[in-house]
Design an enzyme around this catalytic site. Sequence first.
Site, PDB file in Angstrom:
ATOM      1  N   THR A 145      40.735   8.429  84.227  1.00 32.42           N
ATOM      2  CA  THR A 145      40.927   8.298  82.787  1.00 32.42           C
ATOM      3  C   THR A 145      42.111   9.138  82.317  1.00 32.42           C
ATOM      4  OG1 THR A 145      38.561   7.900  82.531  1.00 32.42           O
ATOM      5  CG2 THR A 145      39.783   8.418  80.540  1.00 32.42           C
ATOM      6  N   CYS A 146      42.286  10.313  82.877  1.00 33.58           N
ATOM      7  CA  CYS A 146      43.423  11.154  82.512  1.00 33.58           C
ATOM      8  C   CYS A 146      44.735  10.491  82.918  1.00 33.58           C
ATOM      9  CB  CYS A 146      43.309  12.524  83.167  1.00 33.58           C
ATOM     10  SG  CYS A 146      41.872  13.473  82.642  1.00 33.58           S
TER      11      CYS A 146
END
Length: 180
Positions: free
Chosen positions: A59-60
């Site tokens: 997600t980052c």
Amino acid sequence: MRQVTRGGEPVDVAGDFPEVGQAAPPLTLTNTEMVDVTLADYAGKRKVLNIIPSIDTPTCALSTRTFNQLASRMADTVVLVVSADLPFAATRFCGAEGLDSVETLSTFRHREFHRDWGVDLCSGSRAGLCARAVVVLDENDCVIHAELVPEIKQEPEYEAALRALDGYTPTGKTSVESVD
């Protein structure tokens, strides 16, 4: 103390998260050249702080790619990706991905950022990292958007950050082109 979740499990977050209308807390972070920078280094620009736990998580990585793509459409705006990752890791990731429209900054020398900006994960397996958040500052370092993402595995609300930039028109001009 606030809480977010990771996979539905509560995680404590310490510090005072900035609110819209407040002056941004001071910050000192380390860039990819191993030089410490402050908000003064970006004076006169609007700033999007994409605060993430680690560039090496899906997600980052996705939020960094997304903000890199959007950054080229933001006039007088810099996108700062802030994490506890070492500058070497951020440089490696951005180089491998061809990301050149974001600046990565590290908290590794400046842990005070975590508490000062209210993103200090202080429980669970990710304790010591930053919570996922997006804070948008105007050119005077006033907070015009603040999102502490409630689920760490969830992406931030990109459109809300862009609306804050688009809606902020001190000169009466639209400062962000529309997003496709």
